[in-house]
Write an enzyme that holds these catalytic residues in place. Structure first.
Site: not given
Ligand code: 13P
Length: 251
Positions: A9-11, A96, A98, A168, A174, A214, A235-236
């Site tokens: 997930n590149w956000k 998600h 967010e 999640e 994050g 994470s 994510g990251g």
């Molecule tokens: P991180 O891997 O950066 O914690 O993010 C997870 C995420 O929200 C994937 O959708």
């Protein structure tokens, strides 16, 4: 049998050029390699079409990170599920945390999005997960169950069987604070029991449930070795091939 999946997930990261460079790099890195999971990249909307044409989509699926809760019309700035499908993307991340927290997406709105995504032929990757206070007060199972019930449990068994779920925990996203493999397994097994009670063992057994929060090259193997953890939503660590490839190869 359910699939193992590693999805990025590149956000809201990467210019179009940077995103396409990463998609191409992953495509090259996966060429001729035998991997034991399905790979998906979740890009911003504007990258979708170019990402689809930059990769072998049999090897790398492309996902949007959201879609509109309306089919079409006067909704300035929105992007519909059928528009996403028209780019060749086959997946959409929905629910998600967010989106829920910053854009006030309610269970009812998400229910609409899931239906429209399925109608457009997209596979939703539906996210659920508790915040820290809920875990600390022992309400995490109730929270996750009600998120699933409120947005997904009016789907027919045929439609439900098309979904991918992603657990999640919000406190792990994050933050560098990953759920322990035991915490992930406990929740994933609970989710699968919840699905089995509603849709039966077969559908529950065949649903891929990903872990997100994470996850990285250092912890993926241990997380994925749990019987109910069928992969990750990353994510990251999905933002560079160097970090993402070892997670794919953890299977
Ligand atoms: P991180 O891997 O950066 O914690 O993010 C997870 C995420 O929200 C994937 O959708």
């Amino acid at each position: 049998m359910r699939k193992n999946i590693v999805a990025g997930n590149w956000k809201m990261n990467k210019s179009l050029q940077e995103g396409i460079a990463l998609a191409r790099e992953l495509n090259e890195a996966l060429k001729g390699k035998t991997v034991h999971c399905k790979v998906i990249i979740g890009t911003p909307y504007i990258h979708l079409s170019s990402a689809v044409s930059s990769v072998d989509t049999d090897r790398i699926g492309v996902a949007a990170q959201n879609c509109a809760d309306k089919e079409s019309g006067a909704y300035t700035g929105e992007v519909s599920a059928s528009m996403i499908a028209s780019t060749g993307a086959r997946y959409v991340i929905l629910g998600h945390s967010e989106r829920r927290a910053y854009y006030h997406e309610t269970p009812e709105i998400l229910k609409e999005k899931v239906k429209l995504a399925l109608t457009a032929g997209l596979t939703p990757i539906f996210c659920i997960g508790e915040v820290l206070e809920e875990r600390e007060s022992g309400k995490h199972f109730d929270t996750v169950k009600s998120q699933i019930e409120a947005s997904l449990f009016d789907l027919s068994p045929e439609d439900f069987a098309k979904l991918i779920l992603a657990y999640e925990p919000v406190w792990a996203i994050g933050t560098g604070r990953t759920a322990s493999p035991a915490q992930a397994q406990e929740m994933h097994a609970f989710i699968r029991r919840t699905l089995a009670a509603k849709y039966g063992e077969e559908i529950a057994d065949n649903t891929s449930i990903l872990y997100g929060g994470s996850a990285n090259a250092g912890n993926a193997k241990e997380l994925f070795s749990n019987p109910d953890v069928d992969g990750g939503l990353i994510g990251g660590a999905s933002l560079s091939a160097d970090k993402f490839m070892p997670i794919i190869e953890a299977f």
